[in-house]
Design a protein around this motif. Sequence first.
Motif, PDB file in Angstrom:
ATOM      1  N   THR A 122       0.841  -1.204   0.000  1.00  0.00           N
ATOM      2  CA  THR A 122       0.000   0.000   0.000  1.00  0.00           C
ATOM      3  C   THR A 122       0.874   1.251   0.000  1.00  0.00           C
ATOM      4  OG1 THR A 122      -1.792  -1.151   1.120  1.00  0.00           O
ATOM      5  CG2 THR A 122      -1.800   1.249   1.254  1.00  0.00           C
ATOM      6  N   ALA A 123       1.897   1.267   0.852  1.00  0.00           N
ATOM      7  CA  ALA A 123       2.820   2.412   0.904  1.00  0.00           C
ATOM      8  C   ALA A 123       3.611   2.535  -0.389  1.00  0.00           C
ATOM      9  CB  ALA A 123       3.764   2.273   2.091  1.00  0.00           C
ATOM     10  N   LEU A 124       4.016   1.427  -0.961  1.00  0.00           N
ATOM     11  CA  LEU A 124       4.769   1.443  -2.208  1.00  0.00           C
ATOM     12  C   LEU A 124       3.924   2.028  -3.350  1.00  0.00           C
ATOM     13  CD1 LEU A 124       7.419   0.551  -3.606  1.00  0.00           C
ATOM     14  CD2 LEU A 124       6.290  -1.616  -4.084  1.00  0.00           C
ATOM     15  N   LYS A 125       2.696   1.571  -3.467  1.00  0.00           N
ATOM     16  CA  LYS A 125       1.804   2.052  -4.517  1.00  0.00           C
ATOM     17  C   LYS A 125       1.467   3.530  -4.351  1.00  0.00           C
ATOM     18  CE  LYS A 125      -0.305  -2.422  -5.383  1.00  0.00           C
ATOM     19  NZ  LYS A 125      -1.518  -3.231  -5.248  1.00  0.00           N
ATOM     20  N   ALA A 126       1.424   4.003  -3.126  1.00  0.00           N
ATOM     21  CA  ALA A 126       1.112   5.408  -2.854  1.00  0.00           C
ATOM     22  C   ALA A 126       2.363   6.291  -2.872  1.00  0.00           C
ATOM     23  CB  ALA A 126       0.410   5.535  -1.510  1.00  0.00           C
ATOM     24  N   ASP A 127       3.517   5.687  -3.193  1.00  0.00           N
ATOM     25  CA  ASP A 127       4.794   6.391  -3.217  1.00  0.00           C
ATOM     26  C   ASP A 127       5.088   7.057  -1.865  1.00  0.00           C
ATOM     27  OD1 ASP A 127       7.192   7.080  -4.467  1.00  0.00           O
ATOM     28  OD2 ASP A 127       6.397   8.994  -5.192  1.00  0.00           O
ATOM     29  N   GLU A 128       4.835   6.322  -0.796  1.00  0.00           N
ATOM     30  CA  GLU A 128       5.030   6.840   0.557  1.00  0.00           C
ATOM     31  C   GLU A 128       6.264   6.280   1.263  1.00  0.00           C
ATOM     32  OE1 GLU A 128       1.338   5.892   2.471  1.00  0.00           O
ATOM     33  OE2 GLU A 128       0.278   7.538   1.508  1.00  0.00           O
ATOM     34  N   LEU A 129       7.108   5.548   0.531  1.00  0.00           N
ATOM     35  CA  LEU A 129       8.308   5.008   1.154  1.00  0.00           C
ATOM     36  C   LEU A 129       9.417   6.053   1.092  1.00  0.00           C
ATOM     37  CD1 LEU A 129       8.304   1.385  -0.306  1.00  0.00           C
ATOM     38  CD2 LEU A 129       7.587   2.137   1.955  1.00  0.00           C
ATOM     39  N   PRO A 130      10.215   6.146   2.139  1.00  0.00           N
ATOM     40  CA  PRO A 130      11.310   7.138   2.126  1.00  0.00           C
ATOM     41  C   PRO A 130      12.355   6.746   1.089  1.00  0.00           C
ATOM     42  CG  PRO A 130      11.422   5.765   4.079  1.00  0.00           C
ATOM     43  CD  PRO A 130      10.161   5.398   3.370  1.00  0.00           C
ATOM     44  N   SER A 131      12.994   7.735   0.497  1.00  0.00           N
ATOM     45  CA  SER A 131      14.056   7.452  -0.465  1.00  0.00           C
ATOM     46  C   SER A 131      15.333   7.140   0.285  1.00  0.00           C
ATOM     47  CB  SER A 131      14.252   8.628  -1.410  1.00  0.00           C
ATOM     48  OG  SER A 131      14.581   9.783  -0.684  1.00  0.00           O
ATOM     49  N   ALA A 132      16.199   6.413  -0.379  1.00  0.00           N
ATOM     50  CA  ALA A 132      17.472   5.992   0.247  1.00  0.00           C
ATOM     51  C   ALA A 132      18.468   7.115   0.271  1.00  0.00           C
ATOM     52  CB  ALA A 132      18.054   4.810  -0.511  1.00  0.00           C
TER      53      ALA A 132
END
Length: 77
Positions: free
Chosen positions: A67-77
């Motif tokens: 869900t977070a991945l699809k919503a582009d809600e993961l922090p960038s590295a």
Amino acid sequence: MQRREVTGMSAPSPETATWRKSSHSAEGGDCVEIAAGFPNVLPVRDSKDASGPNLAFDTRAWTSFMTALKADELPSA
């Protein structure tokens, strides 16, 4: 520390699982596969290493991650 100590369960056997690749898999081989049919657990493995290890995620944790991945809600590295 062994997986059993961390999660209280053993990893699903790659020999008995029915694996499927992501629909977004590229020809370059940077893919993951998942296997359904394990109660409350979703096994995930590297498609390039079918006989290698797999990770067993709690299905709720995997759903939250997707869900977070699809919503582009993961922090960038």
